[in-house]
Motif scaffolding. Structure first.
Motif, PDB file in Angstrom:
ATOM      1  N   THR A 292       1.015  -1.135   0.109  1.00 15.55           N
ATOM      2  CA  THR A 292       0.184  -0.026  -0.043  1.00 15.55           C
ATOM      3  C   THR A 292       1.010   1.315  -0.070  1.00 15.55           C
ATOM      4  OG1 THR A 292      -1.524  -1.229   1.186  1.00 15.55           O
ATOM      5  CG2 THR A 292      -1.817   1.111   1.246  1.00 15.55           C
ATOM      6  N   ALA A 293       1.124   1.696  -1.092  1.00 16.39           N
ATOM      7  CA  ALA A 293       2.417   2.639  -1.294  1.00 16.39           C
ATOM      8  C   ALA A 293       1.679   4.101  -1.584  1.00 16.39           C
ATOM      9  CB  ALA A 293       3.434   2.424  -2.483  1.00 16.39           C
ATOM     10  N   VAL A 294       2.164   4.918  -1.366  1.00 16.00           N
ATOM     11  CA  VAL A 294       1.872   6.293  -1.425  1.00 16.00           C
ATOM     12  C   VAL A 294       2.913   7.155  -2.373  1.00 16.00           C
ATOM     13  CG1 VAL A 294       0.685   6.824   0.556  1.00 16.00           C
ATOM     14  CG2 VAL A 294       3.198   7.451   0.393  1.00 16.00           C
ATOM     15  N   ASN A 295       2.531   8.117  -3.339  1.00 10.48           N
ATOM     16  CA  ASN A 295       3.280   8.949  -4.580  1.00 10.48           C
ATOM     17  C   ASN A 295       4.405   9.353  -3.709  1.00 10.48           C
ATOM     18  OD1 ASN A 295       1.402   8.505  -6.589  1.00 10.48           O
ATOM     19  ND2 ASN A 295       0.397  10.275  -6.255  1.00 10.48           N
ATOM     20  N   GLY A 296       5.565   9.115  -4.236  1.00 12.38           N
ATOM     21  CA  GLY A 296       6.941   9.443  -3.851  1.00 12.38           C
ATOM     22  C   GLY A 296       7.802   8.291  -3.256  1.00 12.38           C
ATOM     23  N   THR A 297       6.958   7.136  -2.944  1.00 12.77           N
ATOM     24  CA  THR A 297       7.918   5.935  -2.558  1.00 12.77           C
ATOM     25  C   THR A 297       8.903   5.578  -3.340  1.00 12.77           C
ATOM     26  OG1 THR A 297       6.036   5.422  -1.087  1.00 12.77           O
ATOM     27  CG2 THR A 297       7.493   3.522  -1.652  1.00 12.77           C
ATOM     28  N   ILE A 298       9.972   5.155  -3.002  1.00 16.30           N
ATOM     29  CA  ILE A 298      11.184   4.594  -3.784  1.00 16.30           C
ATOM     30  C   ILE A 298      11.342   3.474  -3.421  1.00 16.30           C
ATOM     31  CG2 ILE A 298      13.366   5.035  -4.879  1.00 16.30           C
ATOM     32  CD1 ILE A 298      12.898   8.025  -4.487  1.00 16.30           C
ATOM     33  N   ILE A 299      11.598   2.271  -4.057  1.00 15.66           N
ATOM     34  CA  ILE A 299      12.053   0.933  -3.684  1.00 15.66           C
ATOM     35  C   ILE A 299      13.040   0.531  -4.730  1.00 15.66           C
ATOM     36  CG2 ILE A 299       9.962   0.379  -2.557  1.00 15.66           C
ATOM     37  CD1 ILE A 299      10.103  -1.635  -5.374  1.00 15.66           C
ATOM     38  N   TYR A 300      13.804  -0.690  -4.356  1.00 23.03           N
ATOM     39  CA  TYR A 300      14.675  -1.191  -5.250  1.00 23.03           C
ATOM     40  C   TYR A 300      14.002  -2.773  -5.530  1.00 23.03           C
ATOM     41  CZ  TYR A 300      18.706  -3.591  -7.460  1.00 23.03           C
ATOM     42  OH  TYR A 300      19.412  -4.042  -8.547  1.00 23.03           O
ATOM     43  N   ASN A 301      13.604  -2.956  -6.920  1.00 19.43           N
ATOM     44  CA  ASN A 301      12.810  -4.068  -7.400  1.00 19.43           C
ATOM     45  C   ASN A 301      13.879  -5.050  -7.696  1.00 19.43           C
ATOM     46  OD1 ASN A 301      11.638  -5.783  -9.261  1.00 19.43           O
ATOM     47  ND2 ASN A 301      10.171  -4.123  -9.636  1.00 19.43           N
ATOM     48  N   THR A 302      13.937  -6.087  -6.942  1.00 15.54           N
ATOM     49  CA  THR A 302      14.871  -7.135  -7.285  1.00 15.54           C
ATOM     50  C   THR A 302      14.505  -8.256  -8.431  1.00 15.54           C
ATOM     51  OG1 THR A 302      13.729  -8.730  -5.628  1.00 15.54           O
ATOM     52  CG2 THR A 302      15.345  -7.061  -4.674  1.00 15.54           C
ATOM     53  N   THR A 303      13.274  -8.044  -8.697  1.00 14.48           N
ATOM     54  CA  THR A 303      12.859  -8.777  -9.893  1.00 14.48           C
ATOM     55  C   THR A 303      13.850  -8.354 -11.327  1.00 14.48           C
ATOM     56  OG1 THR A 303      10.907  -9.338  -8.853  1.00 14.48           O
ATOM     57  CG2 THR A 303      10.989  -9.649 -11.336  1.00 14.48           C
ATOM     58  N   THR A 304      13.544  -7.057 -11.415  1.00 13.96           N
ATOM     59  CA  THR A 304      14.086  -6.248 -12.438  1.00 13.96           C
ATOM     60  C   THR A 304      15.626  -5.569 -12.118  1.00 13.96           C
ATOM     61  OG1 THR A 304      13.249  -4.228 -12.041  1.00 13.96           O
ATOM     62  CG2 THR A 304      11.844  -5.688 -13.370  1.00 13.96           C
ATOM     63  N   ASN A 305      15.984  -5.613 -10.857  1.00  9.39           N
ATOM     64  CA  ASN A 305      17.280  -4.856 -10.613  1.00  9.39           C
ATOM     65  C   ASN A 305      17.282  -3.617 -10.873  1.00  9.39           C
ATOM     66  OD1 ASN A 305      18.412  -7.227  -9.596  1.00  9.39           O
ATOM     67  ND2 ASN A 305      18.888  -8.001 -11.384  1.00  9.39           N
ATOM     68  N   GLN A 306      16.066  -2.825 -10.718  1.00 10.00           N
ATOM     69  CA  GLN A 306      16.076  -1.328 -10.988  1.00 10.00           C
ATOM     70  C   GLN A 306      14.992  -0.591  -9.888  1.00 10.00           C
ATOM     71  OE1 GLN A 306      13.790  -1.905 -14.734  1.00 10.00           O
ATOM     72  NE2 GLN A 306      15.623  -1.286 -15.845  1.00 10.00           N
ATOM     73  N   PHE A 307      15.466   0.637  -9.789  1.00  8.36           N
ATOM     74  CA  PHE A 307      14.644   1.237  -8.756  1.00  8.36           C
ATOM     75  C   PHE A 307      13.145   1.720  -9.387  1.00  8.36           C
ATOM     76  CE2 PHE A 307      19.077   2.421  -8.040  1.00  8.36           C
ATOM     77  CZ  PHE A 307      19.143   2.043  -6.683  1.00  8.36           C
ATOM     78  N   ASN A 308      12.399   1.729  -8.423  1.00 11.86           N
ATOM     79  CA  ASN A 308      11.172   1.945  -8.970  1.00 11.86           C
ATOM     80  C   ASN A 308      10.453   3.026  -7.978  1.00 11.86           C
ATOM     81  OD1 ASN A 308       9.652  -1.389  -9.598  1.00 11.86           O
ATOM     82  ND2 ASN A 308      11.166   0.139 -10.785  1.00 11.86           N
ATOM     83  N   PHE A 309       9.630   4.027  -8.621  1.00 21.81           N
ATOM     84  CA  PHE A 309       9.021   5.223  -8.154  1.00 21.81           C
ATOM     85  C   PHE A 309       7.597   5.275  -8.126  1.00 21.81           C
ATOM     86  CE2 PHE A 309       8.109   9.804  -7.985  1.00 21.81           C
ATOM     87  CZ  PHE A 309       8.655  10.343  -7.067  1.00 21.81           C
ATOM     88  N   ARG A 310       7.021   5.538  -6.992  1.00 21.71           N
ATOM     89  CA  ARG A 310       5.346   5.602  -6.968  1.00 21.71           C
ATOM     90  C   ARG A 310       5.138   6.929  -7.437  1.00 21.71           C
ATOM     91  NH1 ARG A 310       1.622   1.754  -7.166  1.00 21.71           N
ATOM     92  NH2 ARG A 310      -0.473   2.483  -6.455  1.00 21.71           N
ATOM     93  N   GLU A 311       4.251   6.965  -8.664  1.00 24.48           N
ATOM     94  CA  GLU A 311       4.017   8.511  -9.102  1.00 24.48           C
ATOM     95  C   GLU A 311       2.549   8.359  -9.838  1.00 24.48           C
ATOM     96  OE1 GLU A 311       6.709  11.049 -11.663  1.00 24.48           O
ATOM     97  OE2 GLU A 311       5.818   9.782 -13.235  1.00 24.48           O
ATOM     98  N   ASN A 312       1.722   9.069  -9.595  1.00 28.70           N
ATOM     99  CA  ASN A 312       0.366   9.255 -10.132  1.00 28.70           C
ATOM    100  C   ASN A 312      -0.530   8.033  -9.723  1.00 28.70           C
ATOM    101  OD1 ASN A 312       0.383  12.052 -10.833  1.00 28.70           O
ATOM    102  ND2 ASN A 312       1.443  11.332 -12.714  1.00 28.70           N
ATOM    103  N   GLY A 313      -0.097   7.273  -8.758  1.00 31.99           N
ATOM    104  CA  GLY A 313      -0.926   6.046  -8.202  1.00 31.99           C
ATOM    105  C   GLY A 313      -0.358   4.676  -9.098  1.00 31.99           C
ATOM    106  N   ALA A 314       0.822   4.925  -9.710  1.00 35.65           N
ATOM    107  CA  ALA A 314       1.503   3.687 -10.297  1.00 35.65           C
ATOM    108  C   ALA A 314       2.913   3.448 -10.135  1.00 35.65           C
ATOM    109  CB  ALA A 314       1.091   3.689 -11.798  1.00 35.65           C
ATOM    110  N   TRP A 315       3.288   2.451 -10.273  1.00 33.58           N
ATOM    111  CA  TRP A 315       4.800   2.279  -9.996  1.00 33.58           C
ATOM    112  C   TRP A 315       5.548   2.378 -11.404  1.00 33.58           C
ATOM    113  CZ3 TRP A 315       7.148   2.082  -5.631  1.00 33.58           C
ATOM    114  CH2 TRP A 315       6.432   1.299  -4.619  1.00 33.58           C
ATOM    115  N   VAL A 316       6.390   3.176 -11.617  1.00 35.28           N
ATOM    116  CA  VAL A 316       7.205   3.628 -12.620  1.00 35.28           C
ATOM    117  C   VAL A 316       8.768   3.351 -12.592  1.00 35.28           C
ATOM    118  CG1 VAL A 316       5.355   5.274 -13.620  1.00 35.28           C
ATOM    119  CG2 VAL A 316       7.318   6.035 -11.913  1.00 35.28           C
ATOM    120  N   LEU A 317       9.437   3.301 -13.587  1.00 37.57           N
ATOM    121  CA  LEU A 317      10.977   3.163 -13.533  1.00 37.57           C
ATOM    122  C   LEU A 317      11.449   4.247 -13.722  1.00 37.57           C
ATOM    123  CD1 LEU A 317      13.453   1.485 -13.918  1.00 37.57           C
ATOM    124  CD2 LEU A 317      13.148   1.514 -16.165  1.00 37.57           C
TER     125      LEU A 317
END
Length: 66
Positions: A37-62
């Motif tokens: 349950t993430a809010v806009n502005g959340t940053i995580i490291y995606n271990t499936t893709t080995n990339q950083f993901n950012f929560r923006e406008n209600g969706a996860w983006v690279l």
């Protein structure tokens, strides 16, 4: 007055925080990320893709350039 929390990424220096250690983001698989349950502005490291993901406008983006 509230206390500034730094999650041990830096050291207090009067009223400022000096960041002199590594910043470790939470790591999640893509399935775990999608269950958050993430809010806009959340940053995580995606271990499936080995990339950083950012929560923006209600969706996860690279985000390549921060």
């Amino acid at each position: 007055m509230s206390t500034l929390e730094t999650n041990a990424i830096g050291k207090y220096s009067t009223n400022n925080v000096s960041v002199d250690d590594a910043l470790n983001l939470k790591s999640y698989t893509e399935a775990q990320r999608d269950a958050l349950t993430a809010v806009n502005g959340t940053i995580i490291y995606n271990t499936t893709t080995n990339q950083f993901n950012f929560r923006e406008n209600g969706a996860w983006v690279l985000k390549i350039n921060f």
